[in-house]
Write an enzyme that holds these catalytic residues in place. Structure first.
Site, PDB file in Angstrom:
ATOM      1  N   GLU A  21     -59.634  17.685  30.529  1.00 27.14           N
ATOM      2  CA  GLU A  21     -58.586  18.487  29.882  1.00 27.14           C
ATOM      3  C   GLU A  21     -57.535  18.882  30.914  1.00 27.14           C
ATOM      4  O   GLU A  21     -57.859  19.260  32.037  1.00 27.14           O
ATOM      5  CB  GLU A  21     -59.171  19.752  29.259  1.00 27.14           C
ATOM      6  CG  GLU A  21     -58.106  20.641  28.614  1.00 27.14           C
ATOM      7  CD  GLU A  21     -58.682  21.891  27.984  1.00 27.14           C
ATOM      8  OE1 GLU A  21     -59.282  21.759  26.891  1.00 27.14           O
ATOM      9  OE2 GLU A  21     -58.558  22.984  28.568  1.00 27.14           O
ATOM     10  N   PHE A  22     -56.266  18.792  30.508  1.00 25.32           N
ATOM     11  CA  PHE A  22     -55.133  19.242  31.328  1.00 25.32           C
ATOM     12  C   PHE A  22     -54.280  20.195  30.495  1.00 25.32           C
ATOM     13  O   PHE A  22     -54.318  20.171  29.267  1.00 25.32           O
ATOM     14  CB  PHE A  22     -54.288  18.048  31.779  1.00 25.32           C
ATOM     15  CG  PHE A  22     -55.026  17.028  32.599  1.00 25.32           C
ATOM     16  CD1 PHE A  22     -55.310  17.263  33.932  1.00 25.32           C
ATOM     17  CD2 PHE A  22     -55.453  15.823  32.036  1.00 25.32           C
ATOM     18  CE1 PHE A  22     -56.002  16.325  34.693  1.00 25.32           C
ATOM     19  CE2 PHE A  22     -56.137  14.875  32.783  1.00 25.32           C
ATOM     20  CZ  PHE A  22     -56.412  15.129  34.118  1.00 25.32           C
ATOM     21  N   PRO A  25     -48.012  22.418  33.017  1.00 27.18           N
ATOM     22  CA  PRO A  25     -47.612  23.307  34.115  1.00 27.18           C
ATOM     23  C   PRO A  25     -46.318  24.058  33.773  1.00 27.18           C
ATOM     24  O   PRO A  25     -45.578  23.677  32.867  1.00 27.18           O
ATOM     25  CB  PRO A  25     -47.388  22.349  35.288  1.00 27.18           C
ATOM     26  CG  PRO A  25     -48.101  21.096  34.910  1.00 27.18           C
ATOM     27  CD  PRO A  25     -47.998  21.006  33.420  1.00 27.18           C
ATOM     28  N   TYR A 276     -63.121  20.779  31.889  1.00 27.41           N
ATOM     29  CA  TYR A 276     -61.914  21.602  31.968  1.00 27.41           C
ATOM     30  C   TYR A 276     -61.454  21.588  33.423  1.00 27.41           C
ATOM     31  O   TYR A 276     -61.940  22.352  34.256  1.00 27.41           O
ATOM     32  CB  TYR A 276     -62.214  23.024  31.490  1.00 27.41           C
ATOM     33  CG  TYR A 276     -62.652  23.089  30.041  1.00 27.41           C
ATOM     34  CD1 TYR A 276     -61.825  22.608  29.040  1.00 27.41           C
ATOM     35  CD2 TYR A 276     -63.888  23.612  29.673  1.00 27.41           C
ATOM     36  CE1 TYR A 276     -62.206  22.644  27.706  1.00 27.41           C
ATOM     37  CE2 TYR A 276     -64.286  23.662  28.345  1.00 27.41           C
ATOM     38  CZ  TYR A 276     -63.445  23.172  27.364  1.00 27.41           C
ATOM     39  OH  TYR A 276     -63.823  23.206  26.044  1.00 27.41           O
TER      40      TYR A 276
END
Length: 621
Positions: A21-22, A25, A276
């Site tokens: 998971e990302f 930003p 995660y």
């Protein structure tokens, strides 16, 4: 490919799989850094990745962009989070359209957290109150196009701790169309496995994907455990407390604790782990290494094709590409994204007639001027430039203007010859050795289905001074098995190719399938690549001030040198191309390109153009 099918494959084969998971930003530089990390983590071999939806949808545009880049450029099967928070149905429609256009076929439907400025979650007018409603809506709009996942909470969630109510909600989400469950993070494997048993007792049979949070630092570990309200076993606290002020030691101890938990999950018959990552690679990689789930050399253990496939809309069946973009995958995807069809089975009329323009985002040179000068220095002579290429081949620098990543192990067998060429002023920007029947599971040259064999013709692409081009071409044309294309920036093309049709330089033979020819050389695509290659060099020159020797030197190479590709059509010959260069070396490699350069010295200096009366080669001992 739907995630439920990937999970079924892992269950059927008994081979554990994993995913990452990302999250989006907050800064532009952070986005670029994350893309580079996603690119590297692709080689760990995740089954899929997912991208979170910003709280309140504030970062929704970035989520959609990240899904598109992951699918189309990096070839990562991507699951897009979609929440009900601050999302009217029109916004949901927009997000689903973007996911569809990106080739995304998986959605994780969530209610979502309240925006930070609100203490309590509230549905917006014209929106959705529960994740179940979102699942129903997606199903009504898109049928089975999207595989829909839902969230599970082994230890409760922020605004609901009643496990029976949560289990009822989970059953409703699955009955509405959810086909897999991704859980909240946890650290007590016994609590998780007990919850799984309760889920099955409820009559919920879809696959369960456990959410794994690696341990990066002690403070972050405690903060995230507290945020998720998950129980931490006493032995974990005891193991981490003595090293809590040493981040490296925390990661090392945490690696063992998390890996042990993961192994118990696998032993219980759950064959998929969802990490995660918090947009970081190290702690996740350490756990995967401990579990033995990554390959020894950091490359995917199974490649469908010798180049990274795009999973963009309409591209899943694409199986033919020119070799010229071997080291610039993103650029090729961007320049061909508007094609109506993509080559499948052969390079022919199904291909659109034009490559995209060079001013599209992602095609030009990466990095700021300062970053590129720091990376490649300020060359003042041809030898300085050649030494950059030598350092790249020796893995002392990780990129060149024409190659966005480090040189691969494929080149090891011809590396000595490549080094020798560059030290003599021939600047190599792409190559492959010949391969005569490598098994498809070969870690370096293998690709395609099990039980096949892979073949390659030797290929070399390089920049050559015009003072040597005629001599080299004369030698090539004396060899019946060697073909070439040579072109300068102005478009003056020389070739001995019999026509404009493709020449397959990579192919594979597999049981029960026709011969696959995924990599080719041909005229039109080479001319499109020519424009890009010289543009990249000019971008590099423009990193330097207009009056600098480096600017004049690099500009001179781009304006006057030839881009040449050479194919040895006898795939039994590994080193045959390199004998063409015996006795050749660029003259005046140590002569500095002073700036400003008087016009009477520009001609022929450093071999930058072909008007010099100096000899084009020197005798080699």
């Amino acid at each position: 490919m739907h995630i439920k099918d990937k999970l079924a494959e892992a269950k059927r084969t008994g081979r554990p799989m994993f995913s990452f998971e990302f999250f989006p930003p907050k800064t532009e530089q952070g986005v670029q850094n994350l893309y580079e990390r996603m690119d590297r983590m692709h080689d760990l071999g995740p089954s899929f990745i997912d991208v979170t939806w910003g709280a309140g949808g504030r970062l929704s545009h970035l989520t959609c962009e990240m899904v598109n880049v992951a699918q189309t450029v990096y070839g990562l099967e991507t699951c897009m989070h979609l929440t009900c928070t601050d999302m009217e149905s029109e916004k949901v429609d927009d997000a689903l359209k973007e996911a569809y256009k990106a080739g995304c076929t998986n959605i994780l439907a969530l209610r979502g957290d309240p925006p930070r400025e609100k203490e309590k979650w509230e549905a917006v007018k014209g929106g959705f109150r529960y994740a179940r409603d979102l699942v129903i809506y997606i199903k009504q709009k898109y049928g089975d196009h999207f595989d829909i996942g839902v969230a599970g909470y082994p230890e409760g969630c922020e605004d609901q701790t009643d496990s029976e109510i949560l289990m009822d909600h989970l059953k409703e989400k699955v009955d509405a169309g959810g086909s897999f469950i991704v859980t909240q993070m946890f650290y007590d494997v016994d609590i998780f496995l007990e919850w799984v048993a309760k889920v099955r007792a409820k009559g919920i049979t879809v696959p369960i994907v456990p959410g794994i949070m690696p341990i990066h630092t002690h403070a972050a570990f405690l903060r995230r455990a507290n945020w998720a309200n998950c129980h931490v076993p006493k032995e974990w606290i005891k193991a981490l407390e003595p090293v809590k002020n040493d981040d490296a030691a925390v990661r090392e101890v945490g690696k063992g604790l998390v890996a042990e938990m993961c192994q118990k999950i696998i032993d219980a018959g759950i064959m998929h782990l969802h990490f995660y990552t918090m947009n970081l690679a190290q702690a996740t990689r350490m756990v995967l290494d401990e579990l033995g789930l990554t390959s020894l050399n950091g490359t995917p253990s199974k490649k469908a094709l010798p180049w990274r496939q795009s999973l963009g809309l309409g591209r899943r069946e694409e199986d033919v590409r020119p070799i010229f973009w071997k080291n610039r995958n993103k650029s090729y995807v961007v320049r061909t994204q508007d094609w109506d069809e993509f080559p499948n089975g052969r390079w022919g009329d199904s291909r659109s007639p034009a490559f995209g323009e060079l001013d599209a985002y992602g095609i030009g040179l990466k990095g700021t001027n300062e970053q590129n000068i720091k990376l490649w220095g300020t060359p003042k002579t041809i030898r300085d430039v050649a030494n950059l290429f030598v350092r790249f081949l020796e893995n002392k620098i990780k990129s060149l203007p024409w190659s966005e990543s480090a040189i691969s192990s494929e080149a090891d067998i011809i590396k000595d010859e490549l080094l020798a060429l560059n030290r003599r002023g021939f600047l190599t920007i792409n190559s492959q050795p010949s391969v005569n029947g490598a098994r498809s599971d070969d870690p370096t040259y293998g690709w395609g289905p099990h039980g096949g064999y892979c073949y390659q013709k030797a290929y070399l692409e390089l920049l050559i001074t015009p003072r040597l081009i005629s001599k080299l071409i004369q030698r090539i044309e004396n060899e019946s098995d060697i073909s070439y294309y040579a072109v300068n920036k102005a478009g003056n093309l020389r070739t001995n190719a019999p026509g404009d049709g493709p020449n397959a330089v990579t192919w594979g033979v597999f049981p029960g399938k026709e011969i696959v020819q995924p990599t080719i050389v041909e005229t039109i695509s080479f001319l499109a690549w020519k424009d890009e290659a010289f543009r990249l060099g000019s971008d590099w020159a423009r990193c330097h001030s207009v009056a600098s020797p480096s600017r004049h030197l690099i500009d001179g190479i781009m304006e006057n040198w030839y881009l040449v590709n050479i194919v040895h059509n006898d795939f039994h010959q590994t080193h045959g191309i390199f004998t063409l260069f015996d006795g050749l070396e660029v003259a005046d490699m140590d002569t500095q390109a002073d700036a400003p350069m008087p016009s009477n010295l520009r001609t022929g200096l450093n071999g930058l153009n072909g008007s010099s009366s100096e000899p084009g080669e020197v005798n080699m001992p």
